[in-house]
Design a protein around this motif. Structure first.
Motif, mmCIF file in Angstrom:
data_model
loop_
_atom_site.group_PDB
_atom_site.id
_atom_site.type_symbol
_atom_site.label_atom_id
_atom_site.label_comp_id
_atom_site.label_asym_id
_atom_site.label_seq_id
_atom_site.Cartn_x
_atom_site.Cartn_y
_atom_site.Cartn_z
ATOM 1 N N ILE A 237 31.038 -14.173 -11.340
ATOM 2 C CA ILE A 237 30.417 -15.260 -12.121
ATOM 3 C C ILE A 237 28.927 -15.334 -11.829
ATOM 4 O O ILE A 237 28.095 -15.432 -12.738
ATOM 5 C CB ILE A 237 31.120 -16.607 -11.814
ATOM 6 N N ASP A 238 28.584 -15.218 -10.542
ATOM 7 C CA ASP A 238 27.153 -15.223 -10.180
ATOM 8 C C ASP A 238 26.407 -14.111 -10.883
ATOM 9 O O ASP A 238 25.297 -14.303 -11.391
ATOM 10 C CB ASP A 238 27.002 -15.063 -8.657
ATOM 11 N N GLY A 239 27.060 -12.947 -10.919
ATOM 12 C CA GLY A 239 26.425 -11.785 -11.587
ATOM 13 C C GLY A 239 26.179 -12.082 -13.051
ATOM 14 O O GLY A 239 25.101 -11.783 -13.594
ATOM 15 N N ALA A 240 27.198 -12.670 -13.708
ATOM 16 C CA ALA A 240 27.069 -12.976 -15.141
ATOM 17 C C ALA A 240 25.923 -13.960 -15.352
ATOM 18 O O ALA A 240 25.098 -13.798 -16.274
ATOM 19 C CB ALA A 240 28.383 -13.546 -15.676
ATOM 20 N N ILE A 241 25.867 -14.978 -14.484
ATOM 21 C CA ILE A 241 24.782 -15.973 -14.590
ATOM 22 C C ILE A 241 23.421 -15.297 -14.430
ATOM 23 O O ILE A 241 22.488 -15.539 -15.194
ATOM 24 C CB ILE A 241 24.985 -17.096 -13.539
ATOM 25 N N GLN A 242 23.336 -14.407 -13.442
ATOM 26 C CA GLN A 242 22.085 -13.669 -13.205
ATOM 27 C C GLN A 242 21.656 -12.875 -14.441
ATOM 28 O O GLN A 242 20.499 -12.896 -14.851
ATOM 29 C CB GLN A 242 22.259 -12.680 -12.027
ATOM 30 N N ARG A 243 22.634 -12.189 -15.076
ATOM 31 C CA ARG A 243 22.321 -11.349 -16.252
ATOM 32 C C ARG A 243 21.790 -12.210 -17.399
ATOM 33 O O ARG A 243 20.826 -11.868 -18.054
ATOM 34 C CB ARG A 243 23.574 -10.577 -16.696
ATOM 35 N N ILE A 244 22.478 -13.359 -17.570
ATOM 36 C CA ILE A 244 22.035 -14.231 -18.659
ATOM 37 C C ILE A 244 20.624 -14.737 -18.385
ATOM 38 O O ILE A 244 19.736 -14.682 -19.237
ATOM 39 C CB ILE A 244 23.011 -15.424 -18.845
ATOM 40 N N ARG A 245 20.421 -15.175 -17.122
ATOM 41 C CA ARG A 245 19.102 -15.740 -16.784
ATOM 42 C C ARG A 245 18.003 -14.703 -16.970
ATOM 43 O O ARG A 245 16.937 -15.008 -17.502
ATOM 44 C CB ARG A 245 19.106 -16.250 -15.334
ATOM 45 N N ALA A 246 18.264 -13.483 -16.586
ATOM 46 C CA ALA A 246 17.239 -12.435 -16.686
ATOM 47 C C ALA A 246 17.020 -12.014 -18.135
ATOM 48 O O ALA A 246 15.939 -11.551 -18.505
ATOM 49 C CB ALA A 246 17.655 -11.222 -15.842
ATOM 50 N N GLY A 247 18.078 -12.188 -18.966
ATOM 51 C CA GLY A 247 17.990 -11.593 -20.309
ATOM 52 C C GLY A 247 17.608 -12.538 -21.424
ATOM 53 O O GLY A 247 17.096 -12.104 -22.448
ATOM 54 N N TYR A 248 17.823 -13.859 -21.225
ATOM 55 C CA TYR A 248 17.707 -14.710 -22.436
ATOM 56 C C TYR A 248 16.300 -14.725 -23.030
ATOM 57 O O TYR A 248 16.112 -14.684 -24.223
ATOM 58 C CB TYR A 248 18.228 -16.129 -22.179
ATOM 59 N N LEU A 249 15.274 -14.766 -22.170
ATOM 60 C CA LEU A 249 13.927 -14.849 -22.735
ATOM 61 C C LEU A 249 13.540 -13.602 -23.518
ATOM 62 O O LEU A 249 13.103 -13.697 -24.667
ATOM 63 C CB LEU A 249 12.908 -15.173 -21.644
ATOM 64 N N PRO A 250 13.709 -12.380 -22.923
ATOM 65 C CA PRO A 250 13.407 -11.182 -23.724
ATOM 66 C C PRO A 250 14.222 -11.123 -25.025
ATOM 67 O O PRO A 250 13.684 -10.716 -26.066
ATOM 68 C CB PRO A 250 13.799 -10.028 -22.796
ATOM 69 N N ARG A 251 15.461 -11.585 -24.967
ATOM 70 C CA ARG A 251 16.293 -11.550 -26.176
ATOM 71 C C ARG A 251 15.722 -12.489 -27.242
ATOM 72 O O ARG A 251 15.608 -12.135 -28.420
ATOM 73 C CB ARG A 251 17.741 -11.966 -25.853
#
Ligand code: DAH
Length: 356
Positions: free
Chosen positions: A13-27
Motif C-alpha cells: 500500500i505504501d508503494g502504491a501511495i508513493q507511485r501516485i504521489r510521484a506521478g500525479y503532477l506529471p500526469r
C-alpha cells in the motif's frame, strides 16, 4: 494473517501511495485538454480510481496500521485535489493566452456579399445631371416652398383669374389663397422679388396637380431655369437649349422650337429634341412608337419672360430681358431610360429601381 504478510500488505500500500504521489503532477501536466485532465484526475480520485482502490483494499492491511494508511491516503487525496485545481488553472490560462495571441479575425474567410447596396433613384439621377449642366453654365440653385400663395403661382405670372389651371378641379387648394404649387415657375417671381437683375437661376422642385393616369401623377418633379440680363434674346435661349440637349442626350442631338402659349412668356415655345430611341448610327431618325414616328420628342416649355411678369416684380422691361424654361423630370427620366409608365417611378419597387 502472519506478521510478515501484514508487513507485505502495508509495504504494498505504501508503494502504491508513493507511485501516485510521484506521478500525479506529471500526469496532470501532460494533459493538453480540460477533458484529458479531468479523465486523469478521475483515474486517481474517481469511484474506480487508484486512490479509492487503496481505501477499499484497506481491509488487507493489519488493523494497527489502518489508521495511519487512512490518514496518508486522505492527505494524498487533498494533495491531488490541489494539484488538479492548479493544473486546471494553468491549462485555462494557457488556452486564454493562445486565444489572445491569435489574429483577431480570420483573414482567410471568404468576403461577405454586400446586402444590396443602395443607389440613386432615377429621378434624383436626372435632377442631379440637369442641375449640373445648368450650374456649369453659371446658373445658381434657388429654392422655394411647396405650399405657395396663388399670387406667386398664378397672378404674378400673368395667369388671368379665370384661367383653367386656377380651377379647383386642376389644383390642390389649401387655405387663404394658398395651394400646392402647380409648377416651379413660382420661383421666377420669388427670385425677381428678392433680387435685382442680372440673375440666372435653376429651381428643381416638387409640384402638384389633380392628374392621375399612365403618364401623369398628382405629385411630380420639375426644374425651372431662367436668366435675366440686358439684351437677352431668343438666341441665348436656343444656345442654352442646344448645350442642354448635347450634354444630356449626347453630341449632335438636334433641338427645335415650336410656337406655344404660356401666360408668362412671349414668345413661348415647346422644345423637341431628336428622338433618342430611333436614332440611327448616321444621326438620322427612323421613327418609332415613342416619338409617334415623327423623329422628335417634346422635352420642355420655354420662352422670353413676359414684360408683365417683369413689371409685376418691379423690374424695368425696357432695360431687362430674359428667358425661362421648365421641364418635367419624370418625362426626362422616362425618355432617358425608356420607362413606359410614370407609376414605376413612384412605387419604389426595389426590383425596378435596381435596374438603374
Ligand atoms: N410652368 C410650365 C408648366 O408647368 C412649364 C414652363 C413653360 C416653364 C414655359 C417655363 C416656360 O419657364 O417658359 O407646364
Amino acid at each position: 494473517m502472519t506478521s510478515s504478510a501484514s508487513a507485505d500488505a502495508t509495504a504494498e500500500i505504501d508503494g502504491a501511495i508513493q507511485r501516485i504521489r510521484a506521478g500525479y503532477l506529471p500526469r496532470f501536466r501532460a494533459a493538453s485538454t480540460e477533458q484529458a485532465l479531468r479523465d486523469e484526475n478521475a483515474k486517481i480520485l474517481g469511484k474506480k480510481g487508484e486512490l479509492t482502490a487503496i481505501l477499499s483494499g484497506l481491509g488487507k492491511a493489519p488493523p494497527e496500521s489502518r489508521k495511519a494508511i487512512g490518514e496518508k491516503v486522505n492527505a494524498l487525496r487533498q494533495e491531488v485535489e490541489v494539484g488538479f485545481q492548479t493544473a486546471l488553472g494553468e491549462l485555462r490560462a494557457r488556452a486564454r493566452q493562445v486565444e489572445l495571441e491569435a489574429p483577431p479575425f480570420d483573414l482567410t474567410l471568404p468576403a461577405r456579399v454586400p446586402a444590396g447596396r443602395g443607389h440613386r433613384h432615377p429621378i434624383t439621377a436626372v435632377r442631379e445631371d440637369v442641375v449640373a449642366v445648368f450650374r456649369s453654365l453659371g446658373f445658381a440653385v434657388f429654392d422655394g416652398p411647396d405650399i405657395e400663395h396663388e399670387e406667386n403661382n398664378f397672378s404674378m405670372l400673368g395667369f388671368p383669374p379665370d384661367h383653367p389651371a386656377t380651377d379647383m378641379q386642376d389644383s390642390f387648394w389649401t387655405k387663404g389663397g394658398h395651394l400646392l404649387r402647380t409648377h416651379t415657375s413660382n420661383i421666377q417671381v420669388r427670385a425677381m422679388l428678392a433680387q435685382k437683375p442680372p440673375m440666372a437661376f435653376i429651381a428643381p422642385g416638387t409640384v402638384y396637380r389633380r392628374d392621375d393616369d399612365a403618364t401623369h401623377s398628382p405629385m411630380f418633379h420639375q426644374i425651372e431655369a431662367f436668366l435675366v440680363d440686358e439684351k437677352v434674346t431668343l438666341a441665348h435661349l436656343k444656345g442654352v437649349l442646344a448645350e442642354f440637349a448635347e450634354r444630356l442626350y449626347g453630341p449632335g442631338t438636334p433641338v427645335r422650337l415650336r410656337p406655344s402659349y404660356f401666360p408668362f412668356v412671349e414668345p413661348g415655345a415647346e422644345v423637341d429634341i431628336g428622338c433618342v430611341f430611333c436614332k440611327q448610327p448616321d444621326g438620322t431618325r427612323a421613327g418609332c412608337s415613342l416619338c409617334k414616328h415623327t423623329g422628335w420628342i417634346e422635352v420642355l416649355g420655354c420662352g422670353m419672360i413676359h414684360p408683365v411678369v417683369f413689371e409685376n416684380c418691379g423690374i424695368d422691361p425696357e432695360k431687362w430681358s430674359g428667358f425661362a424654361l421648365g421641364m418635367g423630370l419624370e418625362r426626362i427620366a422616362m425618355l432617358r431610360y425608356g420607362i413606359p409608365s410614370i407609376k414605376l417611378l413612384f412605387e419604389n419597387d426595389p426590383r425596378f429601381l435596381a435596374q438603374f
